[in-house]
Design a protein around this motif. Structure first.
Motif, PDB file in Angstrom:
ATOM      1  N   TRP A  61       0.908  -1.157   0.139  1.00  0.00           N
ATOM      2  CA  TRP A  61       0.042  -0.013   0.021  1.00  0.00           C
ATOM      3  C   TRP A  61       0.838   1.350  -0.077  1.00  0.00           C
ATOM      4  O   TRP A  61       0.426   2.182  -0.422  1.00  0.00           O
ATOM      5  CB  TRP A  61      -0.892   0.123   1.175  1.00  0.00           C
ATOM      6  CG  TRP A  61      -1.982  -1.110   1.042  1.00  0.00           C
ATOM      7  CD1 TRP A  61      -2.047  -2.174   2.041  1.00  0.00           C
ATOM      8  CD2 TRP A  61      -2.861  -1.267   0.147  1.00  0.00           C
ATOM      9  NE1 TRP A  61      -3.102  -3.011   1.418  1.00  0.00           N
ATOM     10  CE2 TRP A  61      -3.564  -2.507   0.509  1.00  0.00           C
ATOM     11  CE3 TRP A  61      -3.497  -0.513  -1.030  1.00  0.00           C
ATOM     12  CZ2 TRP A  61      -4.754  -3.042  -0.313  1.00  0.00           C
ATOM     13  CZ3 TRP A  61      -4.479  -0.898  -1.532  1.00  0.00           C
ATOM     14  CH2 TRP A  61      -5.245  -2.114  -1.343  1.00  0.00           C
ATOM     15  N   GLY A  62       1.858   1.119   0.605  1.00  0.00           N
ATOM     16  CA  GLY A  62       2.870   2.226   0.597  1.00  0.00           C
ATOM     17  C   GLY A  62       3.454   2.608  -0.831  1.00  0.00           C
ATOM     18  O   GLY A  62       3.590   3.631  -1.289  1.00  0.00           O
ATOM     19  N   GLY A  63       3.602   1.274  -1.429  1.00  0.00           N
ATOM     20  CA  GLY A  63       4.011   1.508  -2.999  1.00  0.00           C
ATOM     21  C   GLY A  63       3.005   2.099  -3.828  1.00  0.00           C
ATOM     22  O   GLY A  63       3.563   3.054  -4.565  1.00  0.00           O
ATOM     23  N   TYR A  83       2.510  15.506   0.547  1.00  0.00           N
ATOM     24  CA  TYR A  83       4.003  15.178   0.315  1.00  0.00           C
ATOM     25  C   TYR A  83       4.686  14.576   1.624  1.00  0.00           C
ATOM     26  O   TYR A  83       5.421  13.449   1.369  1.00  0.00           O
ATOM     27  CB  TYR A  83       4.397  16.708   0.084  1.00  0.00           C
ATOM     28  CG  TYR A  83       6.207  16.586  -0.415  1.00  0.00           C
ATOM     29  CD1 TYR A  83       6.221  16.762  -1.632  1.00  0.00           C
ATOM     30  CD2 TYR A  83       7.144  16.418   0.654  1.00  0.00           C
ATOM     31  CE1 TYR A  83       7.822  16.675  -2.018  1.00  0.00           C
ATOM     32  CE2 TYR A  83       8.391  16.578   0.272  1.00  0.00           C
ATOM     33  CZ  TYR A  83       8.479  16.462  -1.098  1.00  0.00           C
ATOM     34  OH  TYR A  83       9.949  16.502  -1.390  1.00  0.00           O
ATOM     35  N   VAL A  84       4.142  14.917   2.765  1.00  0.00           N
ATOM     36  CA  VAL A  84       4.829  14.501   3.811  1.00  0.00           C
ATOM     37  C   VAL A  84       4.519  13.176   3.994  1.00  0.00           C
ATOM     38  O   VAL A  84       5.461  12.240   4.431  1.00  0.00           O
ATOM     39  CB  VAL A  84       4.401  15.232   5.031  1.00  0.00           C
ATOM     40  CG1 VAL A  84       4.764  14.542   6.450  1.00  0.00           C
ATOM     41  CG2 VAL A  84       5.131  16.766   5.347  1.00  0.00           C
ATOM     42  N   ALA A  85       3.125  12.718   3.888  1.00  0.00           N
ATOM     43  CA  ALA A  85       2.679  11.432   4.222  1.00  0.00           C
ATOM     44  C   ALA A  85       3.488  10.455   3.154  1.00  0.00           C
ATOM     45  O   ALA A  85       3.709   9.098   3.177  1.00  0.00           O
ATOM     46  CB  ALA A  85       1.044  11.162   3.597  1.00  0.00           C
ATOM     47  N   SER A  86       3.482  10.930   1.896  1.00  0.00           N
ATOM     48  CA  SER A  86       4.363  10.100   0.815  1.00  0.00           C
ATOM     49  C   SER A  86       5.555   9.917   0.987  1.00  0.00           C
ATOM     50  O   SER A  86       6.170   8.844   0.826  1.00  0.00           O
ATOM     51  CB  SER A  86       4.131  10.817  -0.617  1.00  0.00           C
ATOM     52  OG  SER A  86       2.768  10.809  -0.859  1.00  0.00           O
ATOM     53  N   VAL A  87       6.408  10.859   1.733  1.00  0.00           N
ATOM     54  CA  VAL A  87       7.821  10.820   1.819  1.00  0.00           C
ATOM     55  C   VAL A  87       7.986   9.828   3.053  1.00  0.00           C
ATOM     56  O   VAL A  87       9.036   9.101   3.060  1.00  0.00           O
ATOM     57  CB  VAL A  87       8.095  12.077   2.121  1.00  0.00           C
ATOM     58  CG1 VAL A  87       9.879  12.297   2.887  1.00  0.00           C
ATOM     59  CG2 VAL A  87       8.399  12.992   0.992  1.00  0.00           C
ATOM     60  N   ILE A  88       7.048   9.814   3.828  1.00  0.00           N
ATOM     61  CA  ILE A  88       7.168   8.864   5.218  1.00  0.00           C
ATOM     62  C   ILE A  88       6.936   7.610   4.641  1.00  0.00           C
ATOM     63  O   ILE A  88       7.746   6.699   4.997  1.00  0.00           O
ATOM     64  CB  ILE A  88       6.089   9.263   6.158  1.00  0.00           C
ATOM     65  CG1 ILE A  88       6.542  10.634   6.885  1.00  0.00           C
ATOM     66  CG2 ILE A  88       6.096   8.180   7.274  1.00  0.00           C
ATOM     67  CD1 ILE A  88       5.394  11.126   7.782  1.00  0.00           C
ATOM     68  N   VAL A 129       7.860   6.446   1.677  1.00  0.00           N
ATOM     69  CA  VAL A 129       9.127   6.307   1.095  1.00  0.00           C
ATOM     70  C   VAL A 129       9.936   5.670   2.004  1.00  0.00           C
ATOM     71  O   VAL A 129      10.826   4.852   1.896  1.00  0.00           O
ATOM     72  CB  VAL A 129       9.586   7.488   0.255  1.00  0.00           C
ATOM     73  CG1 VAL A 129      11.099   7.155  -0.062  1.00  0.00           C
ATOM     74  CG2 VAL A 129       8.728   7.540  -0.871  1.00  0.00           C
ATOM     75  N   GLY A 130      10.039   6.441   3.367  1.00  0.00           N
ATOM     76  CA  GLY A 130      11.009   5.811   4.415  1.00  0.00           C
ATOM     77  C   GLY A 130      10.789   4.619   4.826  1.00  0.00           C
ATOM     78  O   GLY A 130      11.796   3.783   4.943  1.00  0.00           O
ATOM     79  N   PHE A 131       9.613   4.241   4.961  1.00  0.00           N
ATOM     80  CA  PHE A 131       9.307   2.726   5.431  1.00  0.00           C
ATOM     81  C   PHE A 131       9.549   2.165   4.205  1.00  0.00           C
ATOM     82  O   PHE A 131      10.055   0.803   4.670  1.00  0.00           O
ATOM     83  CB  PHE A 131       7.854   2.611   5.733  1.00  0.00           C
ATOM     84  CG  PHE A 131       7.349   3.380   7.181  1.00  0.00           C
ATOM     85  CD1 PHE A 131       7.677   2.365   8.161  1.00  0.00           C
ATOM     86  CD2 PHE A 131       6.642   4.177   7.361  1.00  0.00           C
ATOM     87  CE1 PHE A 131       7.515   2.930   9.571  1.00  0.00           C
ATOM     88  CE2 PHE A 131       6.459   4.809   8.712  1.00  0.00           C
ATOM     89  CZ  PHE A 131       6.768   4.163   9.772  1.00  0.00           C
ATOM     90  N   HIS A 132       9.312   2.127   3.033  1.00  0.00           N
ATOM     91  CA  HIS A 132       9.615   1.458   2.031  1.00  0.00           C
ATOM     92  C   HIS A 132      11.159   1.263   2.086  1.00  0.00           C
ATOM     93  O   HIS A 132      11.443   0.020   1.545  1.00  0.00           O
ATOM     94  CB  HIS A 132       8.983   2.239   0.680  1.00  0.00           C
ATOM     95  CG  HIS A 132       8.842   1.046  -0.384  1.00  0.00           C
ATOM     96  ND1 HIS A 132       7.747   0.454  -0.550  1.00  0.00           N
ATOM     97  CD2 HIS A 132       9.715   0.866  -1.366  1.00  0.00           C
ATOM     98  CE1 HIS A 132       7.967  -0.410  -1.676  1.00  0.00           C
ATOM     99  NE2 HIS A 132       9.068  -0.098  -2.205  1.00  0.00           N
ATOM    100  N   LEU A 133      11.937   2.198   2.070  1.00  0.00           N
ATOM    101  CA  LEU A 133      13.417   2.167   2.147  1.00  0.00           C
ATOM    102  C   LEU A 133      13.791   1.093   3.245  1.00  0.00           C
ATOM    103  O   LEU A 133      14.676   0.462   2.869  1.00  0.00           O
ATOM    104  CB  LEU A 133      14.180   3.534   2.268  1.00  0.00           C
ATOM    105  CG  LEU A 133      14.058   4.400   0.965  1.00  0.00           C
ATOM    106  CD1 LEU A 133      14.735   5.504   1.433  1.00  0.00           C
ATOM    107  CD2 LEU A 133      15.113   3.545  -0.165  1.00  0.00           C
ATOM    108  N   ARG A 134      13.420   1.318   4.356  1.00  0.00           N
ATOM    109  CA  ARG A 134      13.707   0.548   5.566  1.00  0.00           C
ATOM    110  C   ARG A 134      13.560  -1.049   5.232  1.00  0.00           C
ATOM    111  O   ARG A 134      14.516  -1.631   5.451  1.00  0.00           O
ATOM    112  CB  ARG A 134      13.054   0.961   6.764  1.00  0.00           C
ATOM    113  CG  ARG A 134      13.154   0.117   8.031  1.00  0.00           C
ATOM    114  CD  ARG A 134      14.482  -0.599   8.566  1.00  0.00           C
ATOM    115  NE  ARG A 134      14.235  -1.514   9.419  1.00  0.00           N
ATOM    116  CZ  ARG A 134      14.205  -2.756   9.053  1.00  0.00           C
ATOM    117  NH1 ARG A 134      14.126  -3.138   7.928  1.00  0.00           N
ATOM    118  NH2 ARG A 134      14.110  -3.639  10.197  1.00  0.00           N
TER     119      ARG A 134
END
Length: 228
Positions: A118-120, A167-172, A174-179
Motif C-alpha cells: 500500500w505504501g508503494g 507530500y509528507v505522508a508520501s515521503v514517510i 518512502v522511508g518505510f519502503h526504504l527501510r
C-alpha cells in the motif's frame, strides 16, 4: 518434477535479484535527488542554477537534456522491473503459503504488506503528482513559474497545506519502503547473514531516516517561512 522446481526456484531468485538491483538504482537516485532539493537553502540562484545545470550536463557530447532523458529511461526501467518483480513474487508467495501460517504470522506479515504494497501505491501516485507539479509545471498550486525554485516555494505555501500533507505522508511512506526494502534487498543478495544483521539493519534505518528527513526539510521550511 525436480526440473520444474529447479526452474521455478531459479526464476524466483532471478526476480528477487532484479528487484534488489532495481531497488539499489532507485535508492541512489533518491539520495542524489535529495541532495539537489537541499540546494533550496542556498537560495534561488543556486537552486535554479543546479536545475538548469542538469539539463546541460554532458553537453556537447549529449544534446540539451540528454543526460536527464538517460536518467528518466533508467528510472522508468528500474521502476517497471521493481513493480513487476514485486507483483510476481507476491502472487507466488500467496500461492505457496496457502493456509499454513497461524494468525501471529499473518500479523507479522502486515508490516511488509502495508509499507511495501500500500505504501508503494501511495508512492506511485505521489511520483505522478510530483512530476506534474515540480517538473512539467502542469499542476501549479501558487502559480506557474519557469523557475524551479519558485515552483517549489509557491507550491508549499501555508494555504496549500493539503499539498504539504500529501507530500509528507508520501515521503514517510518512502522511508518505510526504504527501510524494509534495503533489508530485503540485502537478504536477497546474501549480505545480511549473522553476525552482520545488526549492522545491516542499522544501515537500512539510517538511510531511510536520512532520505526521509532530507526530503521533508525543503517543503516544511517553506511552509513555516524559513525559505521564501
Amino acid at each position: 518434477m525436480t526440473k520444474k522446481r529447479s526452474t521455478a526456484y531459479g526464476s524466483t531468485v532471478a526476480l528477487k535479484s532484479a528487484m534488489a538491483v532495481s531497488g539499489v538504482v532507485l535508492v541512489l537516485y533518491l539520495i542524489a535527488h535529495m541532495y539537489g532539493n537541499l540546494k533550496v537553502f542556498a537560495g534561488q540562484e543556486a537552486f535554479d542554477g543546479y536545475a538548469e545545470g542538469l539539463r546541460d550536463l554532458g553537453y556537447p557530447l549529449l544534446p540539451h537534456e540528454g543526460f536527464l532523458w538517460i536518467v528518466r529511461v533508467v528510472l522508468l526501467a528500474s521502476i517497471l522491473i521493481h513493480i513487476y518483480s514485486a507483483a510476481v513474487l507476491t502472487i507466488r508467495a500467496r500461492k505457496a503459503r496457502g493456509h499454513r501460517y497461524a494468525v501471529t504470522k499473518r500479523v507479522q506479515r502486515s508490516y511488509a504488506s502495508y509499507t511495501m504494497r500500500w505504501g508503494g501505491v501511495l508512492i506511485a501516485l505521489f511520483v505522478v503528482f510530483h512530476i506534474l507539479h515540480l517538473t512539467t509545471n502542469t499542476i501549479a498550486p501558487g502559480g506557474k513559474s519557469d523557475s524551479a525554485y519558485e515552483r517549489l516555494v509557491n507550491g508549499f505555501q501555508p494555504e496549500y497545506w493539503y499539498v504539504t500533507l500529501f507530500y509528507v505522508a508520501s515521503v514517510i511512506a518512502v522511508g518505510f519502503h526504504l527501510r524494509h526494502g534495503i533489508w530485503s534487498g540485502m537478504a536477497t543478495l546474501g549480505l545480511n547473514k549473522a553476525p552482520r544483521q545488526g549492522k545491516i539493519n542499522g544501515v537500512a534505518v539510517a538511510i531511510a531516516l536520512i532520505v526521509t528527513v532530507g526530503f521533508l526539510l525543503p517543503p516544511m521550511a517553506v511552509t513555516f517561512g524559513l525559505v521564501s
